[in-house]
Design a protein around this motif. Structure first.
Motif, short mmCIF file in Angstrom:
data_model
loop_
_atom_site.label_atom_id
_atom_site.label_comp_id
_atom_site.label_asym_id
_atom_site.label_seq_id
_atom_site.Cartn_x
_atom_site.Cartn_y
_atom_site.Cartn_z
N ASP A 189 -35.69 -30.95 -13.06
CA ASP A 189 -36.84 -30.94 -12.17
C ASP A 189 -36.47 -30.76 -10.70
O ASP A 189 -37.35 -30.72 -9.85
N ARG A 190 -35.16 -30.67 -10.41
CA ARG A 190 -34.73 -30.54 -9.02
C ARG A 190 -33.82 -29.33 -8.84
O ARG A 190 -32.64 -29.45 -8.53
N PRO A 191 -34.33 -28.12 -9.06
CA PRO A 191 -33.51 -26.92 -8.82
C PRO A 191 -33.12 -26.83 -7.36
O PRO A 191 -33.92 -27.12 -6.47
N PHE A 192 -31.87 -26.45 -7.13
CA PHE A 192 -31.37 -26.35 -5.76
C PHE A 192 -31.48 -24.91 -5.27
O PHE A 192 -30.92 -24.00 -5.86
N TRP A 193 -32.23 -24.74 -4.17
CA TRP A 193 -32.41 -23.44 -3.54
C TRP A 193 -31.69 -23.45 -2.19
O TRP A 193 -32.15 -24.08 -1.25
N PRO A 194 -30.56 -22.77 -2.06
CA PRO A 194 -29.92 -22.68 -0.74
C PRO A 194 -30.83 -21.93 0.24
O PRO A 194 -31.66 -21.12 -0.16
N ARG A 195 -30.63 -22.21 1.52
CA ARG A 195 -31.42 -21.54 2.55
C ARG A 195 -30.51 -20.61 3.36
O ARG A 195 -29.42 -21.00 3.78
#
Length: 372
Positions: free
Chosen positions: A147-153
């Motif tokens: 439930d916590r996908p990591f999306w880099p910015r």
């Protein structure tokens, strides 16, 4: 009362243990609670937000067949036998988890959202949920990471005119036919996505922060223990855990060897910015793309524990075994070193052993002392 014995007026219900999550770790914990004599819906309750059995597996993409799954370990007390390797892993493991829940009468409540866990009255924890509050003496948190996908910015990310998506909502390769696709991430998911997308896409580009490390030969018990020890050290220090897979390297299978020979697994360093039509590096190189697929991993889904203030300055929860150092009533399974199927099984058993000691102490404090 509803079918689970919860009052319809949403009054506080008291139990000894609340288990949050019914993936591998949660079901393992529930099995050991059941085996040690606790009764579902009277002494403990299992809450899960997903619509059906299967944990995070039920959300996996259809092209991830059971035969492609690495290291699926059976739940305690019931083997997974006769599975067709050609079927989607979401179906095979979903059916297995459902049968497991039925066999051991685990009575998982779903779909139930856990909104927060905070300090309650009388030394109990108050678990606030969509089906009402629970007051519990102990908590087993088995919420995993899906439930916590990591999306880099990256600079310019909002200007990209194509499609961006994450492994968490990867639909399989068919939607990328004829497109130019950038896959970001050097883990197992990223390489699997890349290899199957390359068969249908017009062009693929692979981008990772670090050079991939390939692992040859068998991955035995000694190697497994060494990998788990690296992750375990981080949670002992209160740092955010890395996945066990992140420290083991990529298995060098026949498919991976072929993809390397064919140039599919030709790694590029991370780009510096995203443009409306693709990505760009500081040296002036650019790649145009229709899709950026972020196979960049996940973070632990523990925001509901925030009111308990368990996090350390390093950003993670310091854990000894499965117990949160800041609160002995809280156990984390499927977290850090136990974020593998075999690790989750062991963690479920270890958490239940410690919780029974906690419950025994609580009973002794409640019982009057008689003097002969």
């Amino acid at each position: 009362m509803n079918e689970f014995g919860v009052r319809d007026d949403l009054g506080v219900r008291e139990v000894d243990v609340v288990v949050i999550g019914s993936g591998q770790a949660g079901l393992s914990a529930a099995y050991h609670l059941r085996r040690t004599g606790l009764v579902p819906d009277r002494d403990f309750v299992v809450l899960d937000h997903a619509p059906r059995p299967g944990g995070a597996w039920q959300f996996r993409w259809p092209s991830l067949t059971y035969g492609k799954v690495h290291g699926m370990h059976a739940l305690p007390g019931m083997e997974l036998t006769g599975a067709d390797g050609r079927r989607p892993s979401s179906e095979v493991i979903g059916d297995y988890f459902a049968a497991y829940e039925d066999r051991f009468d685990l009575r998982v409540h779903r779909p139930v959202e856990v909104r927060a866990v905070r300090e309650g009255e009388g030394g109990r924890l108050l678990v606030e949920t969509s089906e009402g509050p629970y007051a519990t003496r102990a908590l087993i948190n088995a919420t995993g990471t899906w439930d916590r996908p990591f999306w880099p910015r990256y600079p310019g990310q909002e200007t990209f005119r194509g499609r961006q998506l994450h492994t968490a909502n990867y639909p399989g390769p068919q939607e990328f036919a004829g497109l130019r696709v950038i896959v970001v991430g050097g883990g197992a998911s990223g390489t699997q996505h890349l290899m199957e997308i390359a068969e249908v896409a017009a062009e693929t580009t692979w981008v990772t922060r670090r050079e991939p490390v390939y692992r040859e030969g068998p991955f035995g018990e000694a190697e497994g223990r060494a990998a788990v020890a690296l992750v375990e050290e981080r949670v002992r220090q209160g740092l955010p855990p890395q996945s066990v897979v992140s420290v083991t390297g990529l298995p060098l299978s026949d498919a991976v060897r072929e993809a390397r020979r064919n140039g599919v697994l030709e790694r590029n360093p991370m780009f510096d910015r995203i443009t409306p039509t693709g990505v760009a590096w500081a040296d002036g190189r650019t790649v145009d793309a229709d899709v950026i697929l972020w196979a960049t991993g996940f973070r632990a889904a523990i925001d509901h524990l925030a009111p308990l203030r368990l996090r350390e300055p390093g950003g993670g929860i310091q854990v000894e075994g499965t117990r949160a150092v800041r609160d002995e009533r809280v156990h984390l399974v499927g977290y850090g070193p136990s974020a593998s199927t075999i690790g989750a099984n062991r963690a479920g058993r270890a958490a239940v052993t410690e919780i029974h000691r906690l419950l025994d102490r609580a009973r002794q404090q409640r019982e009057p002392v008689t003097v002969a």
